[in-house]
Design an enzyme around this catalytic site. Structure first.
Site, PDB file in Angstrom:
ATOM      1  N   LEU A 175      37.360-104.697  -3.896  1.00  0.00           N
ATOM      2  CA  LEU A 175      37.267-104.415  -2.476  1.00  0.00           C
ATOM      3  C   LEU A 175      36.337-105.466  -1.870  1.00  0.00           C
ATOM      4  O   LEU A 175      35.322-105.819  -2.472  1.00  0.00           O
ATOM      5  CB  LEU A 175      36.696-103.016  -2.211  1.00  0.00           C
ATOM      6  CG  LEU A 175      37.558-101.821  -2.622  1.00  0.00           C
ATOM      7  CD1 LEU A 175      36.808-100.511  -2.361  1.00  0.00           C
ATOM      8  CD2 LEU A 175      38.893-101.817  -1.888  1.00  0.00           C
ATOM      9  N   ASP A 176      36.688-105.944  -0.687  1.00  0.00           N
ATOM     10  CA  ASP A 176      35.814-106.905  -0.009  1.00  0.00           C
ATOM     11  C   ASP A 176      34.438-106.291   0.192  1.00  0.00           C
ATOM     12  O   ASP A 176      34.291-105.063   0.320  1.00  0.00           O
ATOM     13  CB  ASP A 176      36.393-107.290   1.357  1.00  0.00           C
ATOM     14  CG  ASP A 176      37.640-108.154   1.244  1.00  0.00           C
ATOM     15  OD1 ASP A 176      37.922-108.654   0.141  1.00  0.00           O
ATOM     16  OD2 ASP A 176      38.331-108.328   2.264  1.00  0.00           O
ATOM     17  N   ARG A 177      33.437-107.143   0.246  1.00  0.00           N
ATOM     18  CA  ARG A 177      32.050-106.689   0.378  1.00  0.00           C
ATOM     19  C   ARG A 177      31.829-105.645   1.486  1.00  0.00           C
ATOM     20  O   ARG A 177      31.183-104.627   1.260  1.00  0.00           O
ATOM     21  CB  ARG A 177      31.142-107.902   0.598  1.00  0.00           C
ATOM     22  CG  ARG A 177      29.673-107.529   0.751  1.00  0.00           C
ATOM     23  CD  ARG A 177      28.791-108.761   0.809  1.00  0.00           C
ATOM     24  NE  ARG A 177      27.384-108.364   0.916  1.00  0.00           N
ATOM     25  CZ  ARG A 177      26.374-108.992   0.347  1.00  0.00           C
ATOM     26  NH1 ARG A 177      26.605-110.068  -0.366  1.00  0.00           N
ATOM     27  NH2 ARG A 177      25.136-108.575   0.487  1.00  0.00           N
TER      28      ARG A 177
END
Length: 253
Positions: free
Chosen positions: A70-72
């Site tokens: 998952l993106d930050r």
């Protein structure tokens, strides 16, 4: 152990959605990188390894396999493998599309169609860590496909709540494809700076992850609801619950 509740031991505390000898499913907090990156900030993978080491008094190195990312700035349901066998089998599930991921997003505006499929070719610039839509056949470009469904609108704020199901796992895929549609995500500074303000939290959440258990083959369903704060609070929790219930009961995988 097979747990659908509980918390990790370290800081920040993370909600455990599922755990047994093979898997660890958690609710990822926002603004923590999934794995070590150039920022040098504490990352989820190493935080969870430390947590397992502490909770189970494990000596030496702890194995934890990263199955998806998952993106930050994105939070929500996420699964990790506690053994190499589980990691390998889950990777096979991802490759053969037996690994389902469904997201919620709040976007600016409203798509012309209430539901649809987006197919684009995406090209990542590693130097700037940005992704752009390019013509099919562009060297280095990869096909990206997702389905979206509009769940509701907030006329007061000009926002829409959208459910998104990924069929490919390209970097920044949802953010780029929804922006290409003309509906950038709320709070997305990278791809929607023209309509967002600095400091806003991106409104993208991993609602559901579903897959066959790598050993028992029984279905595993992880569900995580977005926080009760703006812009998520523009819609009732029952909407999120109904979407999750439909995913679980429909034999989504």
């Amino acid at each position: 152990m097979n747990s659908a509740a509980g918390w990790t031991s370290g800081q920040p505390k993370m909600r455990i959605l599922y755990e047994d000898n093979h898997l660890l499913g958690i609710e990822k907090p926002v603004n923590i990188p999934t794995q070590e990156d150039a920022s040098g900030d504490a990352d989820l993978l190493n935080l969870l390894k430390e947590d397992i080491k502490e909770r189970y008094q494990k000596p030496g190195n702890v194995y934890l396999g990263l199955v998806h990312r998952l993106d930050r700035p994105v939070g929500g349901a996420m699964i990790f493998a506690k053994t190499s066998k589980a990691a390998s089998r889950l990777s096979d599930a991802v490759r053969t599309r037996k690994f389902a991921k469904s997201y919620l997003a709040v976007v600016h505006g409203q798509p012309q169609e209430s539901r649809g499929r987006l197919i684009d070719t995406l090209l990542k610039d590693e130097r700037t860590n940005t992704v752009s839509v390019v013509a099919a056949g562009t060297p280095g470009g990869k096909e990206a496909m997702l389905d979206y469904t509009v769940l509701g609108t907030s006329g007061k704020h000009g926002l829409s709540l959208v459910q998104i199901e990924l069929h490919t796992g390209r970097s920044h895929q949802i953010r780029v494809q929804m922006n290409q549609l003309g509906c950038p995500l709320y709070g997305d500074q990278k791809y929607g700076a023209r309509v967002n303000k600095p400091g806003q939290q991106i409104a993208l959440w991993s609602l559901y992850v579903g897959f066959p258990h790598p050993v028992s083959k029984e279905p595993v369903d992880l569900v995580s609801y977005p926080p009760a704060q703006f812009p998520w609070d523009q819609w009732e929790t029952r909407i999120y619950a109904q979407v999750a219930e439909n995913l679980v009961s429909s034999g989504h995988i």
